[in-house]
Design an enzyme around this catalytic site. Structure first.
Site, PDB file in Angstrom:
ATOM      1  N   ASP A 138       0.837  -1.207   0.000  1.00 49.06           N
ATOM      2  CA  ASP A 138       0.000   0.000   0.000  1.00 49.06           C
ATOM      3  C   ASP A 138       0.862   1.243   0.000  1.00 49.06           C
ATOM      4  OD1 ASP A 138      -0.250   1.423   3.061  1.00 49.06           O
ATOM      5  OD2 ASP A 138       0.628  -0.595   2.941  1.00 49.06           O
ATOM      6  N   GLY A 154       7.489   0.009   4.664  1.00 47.43           N
ATOM      7  CA  GLY A 154       6.214  -0.280   4.020  1.00 47.43           C
ATOM      8  C   GLY A 154       6.310  -0.175   2.511  1.00 47.43           C
ATOM      9  N   GLU A 155       5.177   0.171   1.873  1.00 45.63           N
ATOM     10  CA  GLU A 155       5.107   0.408   0.435  1.00 45.63           C
ATOM     11  C   GLU A 155       5.458  -0.825  -0.396  1.00 45.63           C
ATOM     12  OE1 GLU A 155       7.406   3.894  -0.546  1.00 45.63           O
ATOM     13  OE2 GLU A 155       6.841   4.889   1.325  1.00 45.63           O
ATOM     14  N   GLY A 156       5.336  -2.017   0.192  1.00 47.88           N
ATOM     15  CA  GLY A 156       5.639  -3.235  -0.541  1.00 47.88           C
ATOM     16  C   GLY A 156       7.103  -3.630  -0.520  1.00 47.88           C
ATOM     17  N   THR A 157       7.944  -2.835   0.146  1.00 52.13           N
ATOM     18  CA  THR A 157       9.389  -3.054   0.091  1.00 52.13           C
ATOM     19  C   THR A 157       9.797  -4.402   0.685  1.00 52.13           C
ATOM     20  OG1 THR A 157       9.699  -0.663   0.293  1.00 52.13           O
ATOM     21  CG2 THR A 157      11.622  -2.067   0.680  1.00 52.13           C
TER      22      THR A 157
END
EC number: 2.4.2.21
Length: 372
Positions: free
Chosen positions: A176, A319-322
């Site tokens: 996200d 976060g952010e899919g990392t």
């Protein structure tokens, strides 16, 4: 729309294929167990693909759902409210961690605007064309979405899953881009796990100080009061204390399981959506992997409830899919090893069997001597 209908649409990965994959693994030249969890991952992929040996993961995709959350106005995030579009722009420009890794791993990156609070002109049309609404409501005092918006968001996620499956995507890294999203996610998890706000309140991807943590805890507590009366209806729960991006991710996860498309979950937001989806369809988690430990206490609660064990624990909190993208090479390695390692020759297998029998006979003889 009734999310419970997905329970009849989702089947588990093929158990017979998994048993065949396990039997094949026992015949490989590397002893069973020597590759640790990579064995389990290879067998899981075989079952998901219905293929022995497993096929290589050749068309993975990173899919990020983006949205702003009104609760961020309370100062519960390390970023200013309404700035998700800046995170999206950084990812599009290749200047964020997930964008750097996606470029390095040669994995396409797709961003879906479900509820960003900005003028559409600030972002490409390919990103904003799916937007359900501009920002989600402040969940401590109002609903995040109307009932109609919640259904539209879930259907958006389902449509994106269908697009990916139809295009040949064979594994999705799901994450996200949001400001305030971890507050909504923690509320959903606390409601579904029946726990207190303080148990699930973390410090988010950007990090917050103690005062902001207390504000976040209070916001989750107030949102929980609004969530508990609607626990029996997952769609209403998403409308009450979720958000457009979370509802879309939930629809994406459910439809991905229908389409037999495996997904690697990133952090607490993806885990919260997965928990909602599990409540609707109990077989759905069999199609997901937990990519990493994000450090958010709510994520640990959700993964424990779904019996998902994270692949990595490197302290990645951005976060952010990392973190989930970092786990992708591990899954690809498991597939390669399961598919490409040669099997033992019949002669070598016979020798190993004889050695095992000799060792067992010697052990039995020792037990007899000890007994006398």
């Amino acid at each position: 729309m009734n999310l419970d209908d997905f329970s009849d649409l989702i089947e588990r990965p093929d158990g017979g294929v998994r048993r065949d994959a396990e039997e094949r693994r026992e015949r490989l030249i590397v002893p069973p167990g020597a590759l640790g969890r990579l064995d389990e991952l290879g067998e899981w992929l075989s079952a998901a693909q219905q293929s022995v040996p497993v096929r290589a993961v050749e068309q993975p995709r990173v899919v990020l759902f983006a949205g702003d959350h009104g609760v961020a106005e309370l100062g519960v995030s390390g970023r200013a409210a309404g700035t998700t579009h800046e995170l999206v722009r950084a990812a599009l420009d290749g200047a964020s961690p997930v964008a750097v890794l996606a470029r390095r791993f040669a994995v396409p990156l797709r961003i879906v605007d479900a509820g960003i609070d900005c003028d559409p002109e600030l972002l490409p049309e390919s990103v904003v064309r799916h937007r359900v609404r501009r920002g989600s409501g402040r969940i401590d005092v109002e609903d995040a979405l109307s009932a109609e918006e919640a259904e539209r968001a879930v259907r958006l996620g389902m449509a994106i899953a269908d697009e990916e499956a139809d295009s040949g995507t064979d594994l999705v890294v799901l994450g996200d881009l949001s400001v305030g999203g971890t507050t909504a996610a923690a509320t959903l998890i606390a409601a579904l796990c029946g726990t207190d706000a303080s148990v699930v309140t973390g410090r988010g991807g950007a990090g917050i100080d103690d005062l902001a943590w207390m504000r976040k805890c209070a916001a989750i507590r107030d949102a929980l009061r609004r969530a508990r009366p609607v626990l029996g209806d997952q769609l209403e729960l998403l409308a009450t204390v979720g958000g457009a991006d979370l509802a879309a991710m939930t629809g994406f996860l459910l439809q991905s399981a229908v389409r037999r498309m495996p997904v690697i979950l990133d952090g607490v937001v993806a885990s919260a959506c997965a928990l909602v989806a599990q409540r609707a369809a109990f077989r759905a988690p069999d199609w997901w992997l937990a990519g990493q430990v994000s450090g958010e206490p709510a994520q640990s609660k959700a993964l424990d409830r779904m019996a998902l064990t994270p692949l990595l624990d490197h302290g990645v909190t951005v976060g952010e899919g990392t973190g989930a993208l970092l786990a992708l090479p591990l899954v690809q390695a498991a597939a390669a090893l399961a598919a490409e390692l040669p099997e033992r020759t019949p002669e070598a297998a016979d020798e190993e069997d004889e050695a095992e029998e000799s060792a067992k006979d010697a052990e039995d003889g020792t037990k007899i001597l000890d007994a006398t």
